[in-house]
Design an enzyme around this catalytic site. Structure first.
Site, short mmCIF file in Angstrom:
data_model
loop_
_atom_site.label_atom_id
_atom_site.label_comp_id
_atom_site.label_asym_id
_atom_site.label_seq_id
_atom_site.Cartn_x
_atom_site.Cartn_y
_atom_site.Cartn_z
N ILE A 120 0.86 -1.18 0.00
CA ILE A 120 0.00 0.00 0.00
C ILE A 120 0.90 1.23 0.00
CG2 ILE A 120 -2.06 -1.01 1.04
CD1 ILE A 120 -1.18 -0.17 3.74
N ASP A 121 0.38 2.33 -0.50
CA ASP A 121 1.19 3.53 -0.69
C ASP A 121 1.72 4.08 0.63
OD1 ASP A 121 0.59 3.37 -3.39
OD2 ASP A 121 -1.14 4.69 -3.21
N LYS A 122 2.78 4.86 0.52
CA LYS A 122 3.44 5.46 1.68
C LYS A 122 2.46 6.18 2.60
CE LYS A 122 6.89 9.09 2.69
NZ LYS A 122 6.01 10.26 2.96
N ARG A 154 -6.97 5.71 -5.82
CA ARG A 154 -6.69 7.13 -5.98
C ARG A 154 -6.96 7.58 -7.42
NH1 ARG A 154 -0.72 7.54 -3.75
NH2 ARG A 154 -1.06 9.79 -4.01
#
Length: 305
Positions: A136-138, A237
């Site tokens: 998962i993204d930062k 997103r």
């Protein structure tokens, strides 16, 4: 490595070439200098000096990006462990933590923390991503499963591929909805205008399907739940931006005028899987971080509209 072309956007204009490379490629100043010294960079098909001021629309070509040896070290970083046994770990990843080492992020990552916590992690994805089945993204928080051995890794990778493992996210997005349920079925690939971003595109893309449910509408925002059929980079997103409901606080895909949240309000709230050894069906849940809950509370009480 195949040559890489990047078209400079307005944000990258008027910077020195060596500094622009650091930003565009997420590399150190030393790596930028090495690329230029080795004549591996062209601007509009011409070799330029490090001091060249890049302009919007310039096409920067990276002819070759030499690999650099990386020593990934264990680091004593606290982990929020939701579940652990001899085969798997389920972690509630905080916002701001990168999952695995990459250019610009060789320490402080989830992998560095895992290497300190566990003696053994699966080696299927190599030294840079030991045990990592999905990411998962930062600045996205929430649940991620990590495998301690190759058998568990293979089994969970298969579950993700055949869609028997399920991931559920919650998000706060711009603009209320006129309907309660929806599905975004739109392929995602690299944005042709900005290679640092992903986009809905028919060119060099892969199938991407996101289902969403509106949990609550507000005057200018909405609280939604998303489930994934596919796991493309930045999928939720990009899809929310595509249907004109970008995620609040998203610095890459959101509007300039958004709430100050230091990152997107997107949280991986639930994870369902079948245990690779016991075959037990398991579900894990984790509440969103404080900033997410504070914004949601203010929307519910009318402090924010």
């Amino acid at each position: 490595m195949e040559e890489q072309k990047i078209t400079v956007q307005d944000k990258g204009a008027e910077e020195r070439l060596d500094k622009a490379l650091c930003t565009l490629l997420d590399i150190s100043r030393k790596r930028s200098k090495d690329l230029l010294d080795q004549e591996n960079v062209l601007v509009n098909d011409v070799k330029e000096k490090a001091s060249y001021k890049v302009n919007a629309g310039d096409v920067i070509t990276i002819l070759d990006m030499p690999t650099e040896e990386i020593d990934v070290r264990p680091e004593n970083i606290p982990l929020d462990i939701v579940y652990e046994d001899e085969d798997i770990l389920v972690i509630n990843k905080p916002r701001g933590m990168v999952v695995h080492p990459a250019p610009g992020h060789y320490s402080g990552t989830l992998v560095n923390a895992l290497m300190y916590h566990c003696r053994d992690l699966s080696g299927i994805n190599g030294v840079m991503r030991p045990g990592i089945v999905h990411r998962i993204d930062k600045d996205t928080s929430g649940l991620i499963v990590v495998c301690k051995n190759d058998e568990a890794h293979a089994a969970l990778s298969a579950q993700l591929a055949d869609k028997t493992a399920h991931r559920e996210y919650v998000a706060i997005v711009h603009h209320p909805f006129s309907h309660t349920f929806g599905t975004v079925n739109a392929p995602i690939g690299r944005d042709e205008r900005n290679r640092q971003n992903m986009a809905v595109t028919a060119k060099n893309s892969k199938e991407a399907v996101t289902h969403f449910e509106v949990l609550e509408n507000f005057k200018n925002y909405a609280y939604i739940k998303c489930t994934l059929e596919t796991g493309r980079t930045h999928q939720i997103r990009v899809h929310m931006q595509y249907i004109e409901h970008p995620i609040v606080g998203d610095p890459k895909y959101g509007p300039r005028k958004t709430l100050k949240t230091d990152g997107q309000l997107l949280h991986a709230r639930a994870l369902e899987l079948v245990h690779p050894k016991t075959k037990e069906k398991m579900r894990f849940e984790a509440e969103p971080p404080q900033i997410f809950q504070e914004v949601l509370h203010k929307l519910e009480t009318g402090e924010l509209e």
